[in-house]
Design a protein around this motif. Structure first.
Motif, mmCIF file in Angstrom:
data_model
loop_
_atom_site.group_PDB
_atom_site.id
_atom_site.type_symbol
_atom_site.label_atom_id
_atom_site.label_comp_id
_atom_site.label_asym_id
_atom_site.label_seq_id
_atom_site.Cartn_x
_atom_site.Cartn_y
_atom_site.Cartn_z
ATOM 1 N N GLY A 139 0.824 -1.218 0.000
ATOM 2 C CA GLY A 139 0.000 0.000 0.000
ATOM 3 C C GLY A 139 0.850 1.256 0.000
ATOM 4 N N LEU A 140 1.954 1.230 0.741
ATOM 5 C CA LEU A 140 2.869 2.372 0.758
ATOM 6 C C LEU A 140 3.482 2.580 -0.626
ATOM 7 C CD1 LEU A 140 4.248 4.515 2.570
ATOM 8 C CD2 LEU A 140 6.080 2.863 2.911
ATOM 9 N N ALA A 141 3.932 1.498 -1.246
ATOM 10 C CA ALA A 141 4.504 1.604 -2.595
ATOM 11 C C ALA A 141 3.465 2.127 -3.584
ATOM 12 C CB ALA A 141 5.039 0.243 -3.041
ATOM 13 N N ARG A 142 2.228 1.658 -3.462
ATOM 14 C CA ARG A 142 1.151 2.126 -4.345
ATOM 15 C C ARG A 142 0.894 3.612 -4.120
ATOM 16 N NH1 ARG A 142 -2.640 -1.029 -2.648
ATOM 17 N NH2 ARG A 142 -2.218 -2.687 -4.129
ATOM 18 N N ALA A 143 0.819 4.021 -2.868
ATOM 19 C CA ALA A 143 0.503 5.420 -2.545
ATOM 20 C C ALA A 143 1.525 6.388 -3.121
ATOM 21 C CB ALA A 143 0.412 5.599 -1.028
ATOM 22 N N PHE A 144 2.795 5.967 -3.156
ATOM 23 C CA PHE A 144 3.844 6.872 -3.605
ATOM 24 C C PHE A 144 4.361 6.545 -5.005
ATOM 25 C CE2 PHE A 144 3.654 7.648 0.888
ATOM 26 C CZ PHE A 144 3.742 9.032 0.933
ATOM 27 N N GLY A 145 3.577 5.773 -5.763
ATOM 28 C CA GLY A 145 3.934 5.490 -7.150
ATOM 29 C C GLY A 145 5.208 4.681 -7.304
ATOM 30 N N ARG A 146 5.443 3.741 -6.370
ATOM 31 C CA ARG A 146 6.677 2.964 -6.405
ATOM 32 C C ARG A 146 6.438 1.460 -6.572
ATOM 33 N NH1 ARG A 146 10.395 5.308 -1.728
ATOM 34 N NH2 ARG A 146 12.051 4.835 -3.193
ATOM 35 N N LEU A 147 5.272 1.078 -7.087
ATOM 36 C CA LEU A 147 4.993 -0.341 -7.289
ATOM 37 C C LEU A 147 5.978 -0.977 -8.268
ATOM 38 C CD1 LEU A 147 1.092 -0.610 -7.316
ATOM 39 C CD2 LEU A 147 2.670 -1.617 -5.668
ATOM 40 N N ASP A 148 6.329 -0.255 -9.325
ATOM 41 C CA ASP A 148 7.292 -0.789 -10.294
ATOM 42 C C ASP A 148 8.630 -1.065 -9.623
ATOM 43 O OD1 ASP A 148 5.432 -0.717 -12.306
ATOM 44 O OD2 ASP A 148 6.213 1.116 -13.244
ATOM 45 N N ASN A 149 9.085 -0.136 -8.779
ATOM 46 C CA ASN A 149 10.357 -0.335 -8.065
ATOM 47 C C ASN A 149 10.283 -1.561 -7.165
ATOM 48 O OD1 ASN A 149 10.760 2.152 -9.229
ATOM 49 N ND2 ASN A 149 11.397 3.172 -7.368
ATOM 50 N N LEU A 150 9.151 -1.726 -6.469
ATOM 51 C CA LEU A 150 8.984 -2.868 -5.577
ATOM 52 C C LEU A 150 8.960 -4.171 -6.374
ATOM 53 C CD1 LEU A 150 8.531 -4.154 -2.815
ATOM 54 C CD2 LEU A 150 6.082 -3.638 -3.066
#
Length: 162
Positions: A139-150
């Motif tokens: 959820g944190l990665a999604r909120a800050f637009g970092r899903l690709d990085n994860l």
């Protein structure tokens, strides 16, 4: 800043400190002071774990490791329009242990979010000696637009192509 006096105050101070790192545009000097303050809320020898960390739980055992953790995580988050802890602390039968059930709520890049967290924390003599931090890292990665990085980190470096 006044020193927190109860286990509930200490755990709230950690979440508020993370809030300051994420939601404010701090000067480098202010950021370093905030990192020092956050680390000072923990005992010199402690045991902090993040059992739901997507890349695996790396235990943190010293203030230096915690300071680095905060510097490499919350202090590097960008895009927060608003970021604040909202929830309640539950007392337990053990006077050293509290459970902080909360969400980091706010918005990033104009999109609202709510990231659920539960921290189970042991505080002795005003310092955290043990903590289990359960947070929604996806959820944190999604909120800050970092899903690709994860996703890239989860998959690892792809093998060389043909």
């Amino acid at each position: 800043m006044p020193e927190p006096s109860t286990p509930a105050d200490v755990v709230r101070a950690v979440a508020a400190g993370v809030n300051r790192l994420v939601s404010r545009n701090l000067t480098e000097q202010e950021k370093q002071a905030q990192l020092d303050h956050l680390a000072s809320l923990y005992a010199e020898q402690t045991d902090v774990r993040h059992p739901f960390a997507p890349l695996g739980d790396t235990p943190l055992h010293t203030r230096a490791e915690l300071r680095r953790h905060f510097a490499e995580g919350p202090a590097r988050v960008s895009g927060a329009d608003r970021f604040e802890p909202v929830g309640q602390v539950h007392e337990t039968a053990d006077p050293e242990v509290v459970i902080y059930e909360f969400s980091y709520t706010g918005s990033a890049n104009g999109r609202p979010f709510s990231i659920p967290c539960i921290f189970v924390v042991r505080v002795r003599d005003g310092l955290i000696v043990e903590s289990r931090d359960y947070s929604d890292h996806v959820g944190l990665a999604r909120a800050f637009g970092r899903l690709d990085n994860l996703a890239t980190a989860l998959v690892g470096t792809p093998p060389p192509g043909p």
